[in-house]
Design an enzyme around this catalytic site. Structure first.
Site, short mmCIF file in Angstrom:
data_model
loop_
_atom_site.label_atom_id
_atom_site.label_comp_id
_atom_site.label_asym_id
_atom_site.label_seq_id
_atom_site.Cartn_x
_atom_site.Cartn_y
_atom_site.Cartn_z
N CYS A 1 -11.15 -7.35 24.15
CA CYS A 1 -10.25 -8.39 24.66
C CYS A 1 -9.66 -9.22 23.52
O CYS A 1 -10.40 -9.86 22.77
CB CYS A 1 -10.97 -9.29 25.65
SG CYS A 1 -9.91 -10.58 26.34
N CYS B 1 -15.05 -3.37 27.05
CA CYS B 1 -14.01 -4.27 27.55
C CYS B 1 -14.16 -5.67 26.97
O CYS B 1 -13.17 -6.34 26.66
CB CYS B 1 -14.02 -4.30 29.07
SG CYS B 1 -15.59 -4.83 29.83
N CYS C 1 -21.84 0.30 34.87
CA CYS C 1 -21.40 -0.17 33.55
C CYS C 1 -22.49 0.02 32.50
O CYS C 1 -22.20 0.21 31.32
CB CYS C 1 -21.00 -1.65 33.62
SG CYS C 1 -19.36 -1.94 34.33
N CYS D 1 -11.98 1.41 28.66
CA CYS D 1 -13.08 1.69 29.58
C CYS D 1 -13.36 3.18 29.61
O CYS D 1 -12.46 3.98 29.91
CB CYS D 1 -12.75 1.19 30.98
SG CYS D 1 -14.04 1.56 32.20
N CYS E 1 -6.77 -15.36 29.32
CA CYS E 1 -6.35 -13.98 29.57
C CYS E 1 -4.85 -13.82 29.36
O CYS E 1 -4.04 -14.61 29.85
CB CYS E 1 -6.72 -13.60 31.00
SG CYS E 1 -6.21 -11.93 31.46
N CYS F 1 -22.72 -0.72 28.31
CA CYS F 1 -21.37 -0.72 27.72
C CYS F 1 -20.73 -2.10 27.81
O CYS F 1 -20.81 -2.78 28.84
CB CYS F 1 -20.50 0.30 28.44
SG CYS F 1 -18.78 0.35 27.85
N CYS G 1 -1.69 -7.42 30.42
CA CYS G 1 -2.51 -6.83 29.35
C CYS G 1 -3.45 -5.83 29.99
O CYS G 1 -4.04 -6.10 31.04
CB CYS G 1 -3.31 -7.93 28.65
SG CYS G 1 -4.41 -7.32 27.33
N ASP H 1 -2.91 -7.73 48.25
CA ASP H 1 -2.70 -8.82 47.30
C ASP H 1 -1.68 -9.81 47.84
O ASP H 1 -0.86 -10.35 47.08
CB ASP H 1 -2.24 -8.25 45.95
CG ASP H 1 -2.34 -9.28 44.82
OD1 ASP H 1 -3.14 -10.22 44.95
OD2 ASP H 1 -1.62 -9.13 43.83
#
Length: 361
Positions: A210, A206, A200, A260, A226, A203, A253, A146
């Site tokens: 949010c 998520c 996924c 999940c 976000c 589903c 957050c 990162d």
């Protein structure tokens, strides 16, 4: 002595790849994968995301041309990318979700409770590179975590370390999503791993959870909505429409990961550096709001949180206090900052008081 030459036979390269994965596990990485630098589909998705303006004020996402999606432009000569995972989940159970219901307790994203991970991962990648050079001789490499224009999640998916879920985080079937990623760009022509499949299914937990509906479509996040962006990346005032939705989240957050279903397989990290420091996993908003800048800088030394600075720390907590229970200590804490020299902090303090039905005086 002359430098060793790179392994070149298929058998030697297969053995080296197996050794690299073993050495990575010995260094504490939960998983190691290898992929080629071709991520054309990810480049198309990135350009679409940028064109929609979903990156907000994160201009750096568009400032490196195609180096982000074309690793060979970032590091010429790159043939393969070794990707690694390092688990950071700091708790023995899934109790973090309950903290969001305790409005007087500060919620900090689980990745930031301990020490900053960037240096730790790069140091371990350097150790991995050193082990490789003992066998392969001098080779070209560059370690990242990162820390450069690198599409980490796309590369990790291509290397079989998981799939990018609908919330845009990487998910692994046996480990969930609570992990950091790192990369070693290299000129070694190693055999590559199979990409991970998406699991996924239907589903959309998520998306539904949010708080600000930032996941505007499956696999598409509008960062401008976000809470992680609003509390970490945004430099100015938090838009009024989002302040009540932030709740007690003062740095980042985790909601989309907390719900999940794959994270039921997550296990607590073995890394002492990722354990909570300074009681950040259960401190009250009032306590953290009382920190002056010197205290903030001292306690946040070695933490990812430090980079947002004291001003944005107070801005975020003022919003959270505005969403906290109607108690005397909350009101007193907010009023104590009415004379704070920074205008943005004062603005959010006033909002906090008014949101608690108080007249700022």
């Amino acid at each position: 002595m002359p430098a060793k030459s790179h392994p070149h036979s298929p058998e030697e390269l297969v053995q080296l790849a197996a050794d690299i994965k073993q050495w990575g596990r010995e260094l504490g990485f939960q998983q190691v994968g290898i992929t080629h630098p071709d991520i054309e589909q990810a480049e198309q998705q990135l350009q679409h995301w940028l064109k929609q303006g979903h990156h907000g004020e994160m201009g750096y996402m568009a400032s490196h041309g195609s180096k982000r999606s074309r690793p060979q432009q970032l590091i010429p000569g790159t043939r393969r990318i070794i990707t690694v995972q390092l688990n950071y989940w700091p708790e023995p159970d899934q109790s973090a979700l309950g903290l969001l219901e305790q409005a007087d307790i500060a919620y900090i994203s689980r990745y930031a409770l301990g020490r900053d991970y960037h240096k730790l991962i790069r140091n371990r990648l350097q150790k991995l590179a050193n082990r490789i050079s003992e066998v392969a001789g001098d080779f070209t490499y560059r370690a990242f975590s990162d820390s450069a224009p690198v599409m980490e999640k796309s590369l990790a998916q291509a290397a079989g370390l998981g799939w990018v879920g609908k919330h845009t985080n990487l998910i692994h079937k046996q480990r969930g999503s609570w992990f950091f990623l790192g990369e070693l760009y290299t000129d070694l022509k190693l055999p590559v791993d199979e990409p991970a499949n998406n699991h996924c299914g239907q589903c959309q937990a998520c998306i539904d959870i949010c708080p600000t509906q930032a996941i505007v479509a499956p696999y598409e996040l509008d960062a401008r909505r976000c809470i992680s962006y609003l509390t970490i990346e945004l430099k100015g005032s938090i838009p009024l429409e989002f302040r009540p939705l932030i709740g007690n989240r003062i740095y980042g957050c985790d909601d989309c990961q907390l719900v999940c279903p794959w994270n039921r397989f997550a296990t607590q990290t073995l890394e002492a550096d990722f354990m909570p420091r300074h009681r950040l996993d259960h401190s009250t908003l009032v306590e953290l709001f009382s920190w002056d800048e010197a205290t903030f800088l001292k306690k946040m030394e070695g933490s990812a949180i430090r980079r947002i600075g004291h001003i944005h720390w107070l801005r975020n907590i003022a919003v959270a206090l505005g969403n906290a229970p109607q108690r005397d200590d909350v009101i007193t804490a907010l009023k104590s900052r009415l004379g704070f020299p920074d205008e943005m902090v004062r603005e959010h303090v006033v909002w906090g008081l008014e949101n608690r039905g108080q007249t700022p005086v």
